[in-house]
Design a protein around this motif. Structure first.
Motif, PDB file in Angstrom:
ATOM      1  N   LEU A 199     -14.467  36.129 -16.967  1.00 55.32           N
ATOM      2  CA  LEU A 199     -14.348  37.622 -16.424  1.00 55.32           C
ATOM      3  C   LEU A 199     -15.428  37.030 -14.985  1.00 55.32           C
ATOM      4  N   ASP A 200     -15.108  37.471 -14.149  1.00 53.91           N
ATOM      5  CA  ASP A 200     -16.156  37.316 -12.442  1.00 53.91           C
ATOM      6  C   ASP A 200     -16.945  38.448 -13.137  1.00 53.91           C
ATOM      7  N   THR A 201     -18.225  38.393 -11.842  1.00 55.44           N
ATOM      8  CA  THR A 201     -19.152  39.299 -12.157  1.00 55.44           C
ATOM      9  C   THR A 201     -19.207  40.740 -11.969  1.00 55.44           C
ATOM     10  N   ALA A 202     -18.268  41.424 -11.114  1.00 58.15           N
ATOM     11  CA  ALA A 202     -17.614  42.462 -10.862  1.00 58.15           C
ATOM     12  C   ALA A 202     -17.014  43.717 -12.226  1.00 58.15           C
ATOM     13  N   ARG A 203     -16.534  42.582 -12.713  1.00 57.53           N
ATOM     14  CA  ARG A 203     -16.139  43.462 -14.196  1.00 57.53           C
ATOM     15  C   ARG A 203     -16.542  43.324 -14.989  1.00 57.53           C
ATOM     16  N   LYS A 204     -18.019  42.207 -15.466  1.00 60.27           N
ATOM     17  CA  LYS A 204     -18.793  41.748 -16.643  1.00 60.27           C
ATOM     18  C   LYS A 204     -19.828  44.206 -15.739  1.00 60.27           C
ATOM     19  N   GLN A 205     -20.034  43.704 -14.783  1.00 60.99           N
ATOM     20  CA  GLN A 205     -21.194  45.141 -14.409  1.00 60.99           C
ATOM     21  C   GLN A 205     -20.022  46.175 -14.518  1.00 60.99           C
ATOM     22  N   GLN A 206     -18.834  46.225 -14.415  1.00 58.93           N
ATOM     23  CA  GLN A 206     -18.018  47.492 -14.783  1.00 58.93           C
ATOM     24  C   GLN A 206     -18.661  48.234 -16.382  1.00 58.93           C
ATOM     25  N   LEU A 207     -18.319  47.014 -16.941  1.00 53.09           N
ATOM     26  CA  LEU A 207     -18.094  46.996 -19.122  1.00 53.09           C
ATOM     27  C   LEU A 207     -19.366  47.493 -18.498  1.00 53.09           C
ATOM     28  N   GLU A 208     -20.499  46.900 -17.947  1.00 53.88           N
ATOM     29  CA  GLU A 208     -22.162  47.287 -18.838  1.00 53.88           C
ATOM     30  C   GLU A 208     -22.443  48.589 -18.690  1.00 53.88           C
ATOM     31  N   ALA A 209     -21.443  48.574 -17.348  1.00 50.96           N
ATOM     32  CA  ALA A 209     -21.872  50.060 -16.565  1.00 50.96           C
ATOM     33  C   ALA A 209     -21.716  51.930 -17.928  1.00 50.96           C
ATOM     34  N   VAL A 210     -20.540  51.446 -18.221  1.00 53.66           N
ATOM     35  CA  VAL A 210     -19.275  51.749 -18.846  1.00 53.66           C
ATOM     36  C   VAL A 210     -20.537  51.870 -20.314  1.00 53.66           C
ATOM     37  N   ALA A 211     -21.186  51.059 -20.882  1.00 59.48           N
ATOM     38  CA  ALA A 211     -21.622  50.310 -22.191  1.00 59.48           C
ATOM     39  C   ALA A 211     -22.718  51.234 -22.320  1.00 59.48           C
ATOM     40  N   ASP A 212     -23.429  51.420 -20.749  1.00 58.80           N
ATOM     41  CA  ASP A 212     -25.404  51.479 -20.469  1.00 58.80           C
ATOM     42  C   ASP A 212     -25.747  50.803 -22.148  1.00 58.80           C
ATOM     43  N   GLU A 213     -25.364  50.327 -22.522  1.00 56.38           N
ATOM     44  CA  GLU A 213     -26.452  49.419 -23.392  1.00 56.38           C
ATOM     45  C   GLU A 213     -25.562  47.863 -23.704  1.00 56.38           C
ATOM     46  N   SER A 214     -27.073  46.780 -23.751  1.00 56.46           N
ATOM     47  CA  SER A 214     -26.495  45.729 -23.541  1.00 56.46           C
ATOM     48  C   SER A 214     -25.519  45.510 -24.494  1.00 56.46           C
ATOM     49  N   ILE A 215     -24.837  44.098 -23.993  1.00 63.11           N
ATOM     50  CA  ILE A 215     -24.080  43.757 -23.700  1.00 63.11           C
ATOM     51  C   ILE A 215     -24.325  41.805 -24.423  1.00 63.11           C
ATOM     52  N   HIS A 216     -23.809  41.968 -25.466  1.00 63.42           N
ATOM     53  CA  HIS A 216     -23.599  39.717 -26.154  1.00 63.42           C
ATOM     54  C   HIS A 216     -22.378  39.485 -25.348  1.00 63.42           C
ATOM     55  N   TRP A 217     -22.743  38.413 -24.074  1.00 68.04           N
ATOM     56  CA  TRP A 217     -22.113  37.813 -23.717  1.00 68.04           C
ATOM     57  C   TRP A 217     -21.029  36.642 -24.196  1.00 68.04           C
ATOM     58  N   ILE A 218     -20.140  36.130 -24.478  1.00 63.12           N
ATOM     59  CA  ILE A 218     -19.772  34.855 -25.277  1.00 63.12           C
ATOM     60  C   ILE A 218     -18.381  34.772 -25.276  1.00 63.12           C
ATOM     61  N   SER A 219     -18.222  33.276 -25.337  1.00 66.21           N
ATOM     62  CA  SER A 219     -16.686  32.242 -25.391  1.00 66.21           C
ATOM     63  C   SER A 219     -16.815  32.342 -26.653  1.00 66.21           C
ATOM     64  N   ALA A 220     -15.784  32.969 -27.661  1.00 68.59           N
ATOM     65  CA  ALA A 220     -15.982  32.002 -28.426  1.00 68.59           C
ATOM     66  C   ALA A 220     -15.008  30.695 -28.929  1.00 68.59           C
ATOM     67  N   ALA A 221     -14.104  30.708 -28.237  1.00 70.03           N
ATOM     68  CA  ALA A 221     -12.836  29.643 -27.856  1.00 70.03           C
ATOM     69  C   ALA A 221     -13.675  28.573 -26.883  1.00 70.03           C
ATOM     70  N   GLN A 222     -14.662  29.191 -26.528  1.00 70.12           N
ATOM     71  CA  GLN A 222     -15.141  27.943 -25.702  1.00 70.12           C
ATOM     72  C   GLN A 222     -17.109  27.192 -26.405  1.00 70.12           C
ATOM     73  N   HIS A 223     -16.870  28.201 -26.820  1.00 70.29           N
ATOM     74  CA  HIS A 223     -18.616  28.314 -27.393  1.00 70.29           C
ATOM     75  C   HIS A 223     -19.503  28.443 -26.808  1.00 70.29           C
ATOM     76  N   THR A 224     -19.479  29.273 -26.192  1.00 67.27           N
ATOM     77  CA  THR A 224     -20.552  29.549 -24.999  1.00 67.27           C
ATOM     78  C   THR A 224     -21.526  30.954 -25.735  1.00 67.27           C
ATOM     79  N   ASN A 225     -22.825  30.220 -24.947  1.00 70.14           N
ATOM     80  CA  ASN A 225     -23.640  31.554 -25.917  1.00 70.14           C
ATOM     81  C   ASN A 225     -23.934  31.776 -27.075  1.00 70.14           C
TER      82      ASN A 225
END
Length: 458
Positions: free
Chosen positions: A340-366
């Motif tokens: 993801l890039d920052t713009a894509r994250k912001q777009q999805l967060e705006a649509v969801a209008d709620e907290s999203i927990h961002w992870i990478s399951a394959a990379q064990h991120t977050n």
């Protein structure tokens, strides 16, 4: 009941081990053990003392070298004379010792009979007795704390006290029945109302805690759902740190439910990986999707996982609608953060209008942040107060609810001015429920049902 026939059982887990402990309780338990114990005379030893010696066969051959610990009534678990024999953990040795005890007149204990005797002899009430089994079965910090709170009295001591006050009022109400023609009132209605309201104030948090108590006792059923290839199986494997589920780029790899357990901050989560939500392409996949939907209905918590790199805004909105309609607590988790890039994250967060927990399951991120979010989601539930008195037992919940319903009827009766006989009837129902809850009112069938679920040596 302070003196009854002697019983014996293995108190430690069966099988081979370093030591085994055999518990003997009841009338003449110390004298009977002393008949084939060679060392100090156990009958002359003070309570809470341990003594080294040997146990012997009738021909004086040695069965084993043991440590015999003496507990004299009433200062023992059962409030009876008790001897605990610590021997080597050989199944053969254990059998030999139990056979010698039986030959001396001791009966093999039934499941839970030691705890049942402790209850019958007034060591603790029935709620505390049941907590013994819960403590033994506890497998997490939360279930351990809940059982320990109950074992130390929990809510039962408070209810016993309130029940006694209610008994006093019921006696006065029933006394009024003997003077029915004289229109006298021995039980002051305002005081009775305040007592019933006080009892209900104690009952309501306990009744409401049952949902949390069930979670503590049985674990948090946590279902991972989402579209095919969202990374559900990868997330399950990453959280468990093992290859539990098959991971593939082929959509629909997971066709059945896969479960395992994860402990976070003392809470047991039952993680459930499911088939991807989509229109089925064959009968087997359809069965898997139906099971996914059923698991969502049964879940205590839902992890809705979506592929943040490829999901459309319309699909995300549809997913949120589906999760909201389920009515279940949930975490919205966006996977493949590394793509993801920052713009894509912001777009999805705006649509969801709620907290999203961002992870990478394959990379064990977050993943640590996700584990913390899972723990917080459970702990911030108003009903979950780890370490406070919570109801984990269906029997307790049923009696608490029955008490509350009876008191509600009695309060309605006060408002409508019912006669003392109708008022007394509802109050007696409340007393019956409270008495059965704490064990002040029992039947043999009830006790057999409860204690038969215990292990033999407890």
């Amino acid at each position: 009941m302070l003196h009854s026939e002697p019983i014996a059982a293995l108190a430690t887990a069966p099988g081979i081990g370093a030591i085994a402990v055999i518990r003997v309780s009841g009338d003449d338990a110390i004298a009977i053990t002393n008949r084939f114990f060679r060392g100090k005379d156990l009958t002359q030893q003070p309570t809470h003392t341990a003594h080294f010696g040997t146990l012997r066969n009738p021909d004086d051959t040695i069965i084993d070298e043991v440590l015999a610990t003496v507990f004299r009534a009433p200062r023992s678990f059962t409030k009876e004379d008790v001897v605990e024999i610590s021997c080597h953990g050989s199944e053969f040795i254990v059998r030999q010792i139990l056979q010698r005890l039986v030959a001396e007149g001791v009966r093999l204990a039934r499941p839970g009979e030691f705890t049942q005797r402790a209850f019958l002899n007034g060591q603790f009430d029935l709620v505390q007795a049941e907590a013994v089994a819960d403590l033994i079965a506890s497998d997490s910090d939360a279930s351990h704390r809940a059982a320990l709170t109950q074992l130390r009295g929990g809510f039962s001591k408070q209810l016993i006290d309130l029940r006694q006050q209610l008994i006093d009022f019921v006696a006065l109400v029933e006394l009024e029945l003997d003077f029915g023609e004289e229109d006298v009132e021995f039980a002051h209605r305002d005081q009775l109302r305040q007592l019933m309201l006080s009892i209900r104030r104690v009952l309501h948090p306990l009744i409401e805690s049952f949902a949390a108590g069930n979670v503590i006792k049985n674990g948090v059923a946590t279902v991972i759902v989402g579209k095919p290839n969202a990374g559900k199986s990868t997330l399950l494997n990453a959280l468990l740190n093992e290859e539990k589920a098959i991971v593939s780029d082929i959509p629909g790899t997971t066709r059945d439910v896969i479960e395992d357990e994860l402990f976070i901050d003392g809470i047991r989560f039952r993680l459930i990986d499911t088939a991807g939500l989509r229109s089925a392409t064959d009968k087997i996949e359809a069965i898997g999707i139906e099971r996914t939907q059923q698991k969502m209905r049964d879940a205590a918590l839902v992890i809705y996982l979506f592929d943040a790199a490829s999901i459309s805004t319309d699909d995300l909105q549809a997913a949120l609608t589906e999760v909201h309609e389920s009515g279940k607590p949930y975490l919205l988790v966006g996977n493949k953060l590394d793509a993801l890039d920052t713009a894509r994250k912001q777009q999805l967060e705006a649509v969801a209008d709620e907290s999203i927990h961002w992870i990478s399951a394959a990379q064990h991120t977050n993943l640590d942040a996700l584990r913390a979010a899972l723990s917080n989601r459970v702990r911030t539930d108003a009903a979950v107060q780890i370490g406070s008195a919570v109801v984990t037992n269906v029997r307790h919940h049923d009696h608490l609810t029955g008490t509350d319903n009876a008191l509600a009827r009695a309060l309605d009766g006060l408002d409508s001015g019912v006669t003392p006989d109708w008022l007394a009837m509802d109050l007696r129902v409340a007393l019956q429920h409270l008495g059965e809850l704490t064990g002040q009112i029992t039947t043999d069938d009830l006790l057999d049902s409860i204690f038969s679920k215990f292990c033999i040596g407890k």
